[in-house]
Write a protein that holds these residues in place. Structure first.
Motif, short mmCIF file in Angstrom:
data_model
loop_
_atom_site.label_atom_id
_atom_site.label_comp_id
_atom_site.label_asym_id
_atom_site.label_seq_id
_atom_site.Cartn_x
_atom_site.Cartn_y
_atom_site.Cartn_z
N VAL A 197 -53.14 -14.12 -33.31
CA VAL A 197 -52.19 -13.81 -32.24
C VAL A 197 -52.99 -13.34 -31.04
O VAL A 197 -53.78 -12.40 -31.15
N ALA A 240 -53.14 -16.00 -39.46
CA ALA A 240 -52.50 -16.16 -38.16
C ALA A 240 -53.36 -15.45 -37.13
O ALA A 240 -53.79 -14.32 -37.35
N MET A 286 -44.29 -18.08 -35.98
CA MET A 286 -43.59 -16.89 -35.53
C MET A 286 -42.10 -17.13 -35.77
O MET A 286 -41.56 -18.16 -35.37
N LEU A 299 -43.93 -12.81 -38.34
CA LEU A 299 -44.59 -14.03 -38.77
C LEU A 299 -44.22 -14.33 -40.21
O LEU A 299 -43.95 -13.42 -40.99
#
Length: 60
Positions: free
Chosen positions: A27, A25, A1, A15
């Motif tokens: 999250v 990724a 991030m 990101l």
């Protein structure tokens, strides 16, 4: 991030891929919805959220 900030009533998370290989990724948080945005903050396609998490593909 690379950053996060409040933007109106939303949380904006930025990101960046720091690997020469593609990846994903994940999250997690108290999210009920997510949406892609460009570098200027213009909204794009919605992102599917399941159980407070969403997955974003990252390209090198």
């Amino acid at each position: 991030m690379t950053s996060h900030r409040r933007h109106d009533d939303a949380l904006e998370i930025r990101l960046v891929a720091q690997s020469p290989d593609a990846g994903t990724a994940v999250v997690q948080g108290p999210f009920t919805s997510a949406q892609r945005v460009d570098l200027l903050g213009r909204t794009g396609a919605p992102v599917e959220v399941e159980d407070g998490a969403f997955h974003l593909p990252l390209r090198p």
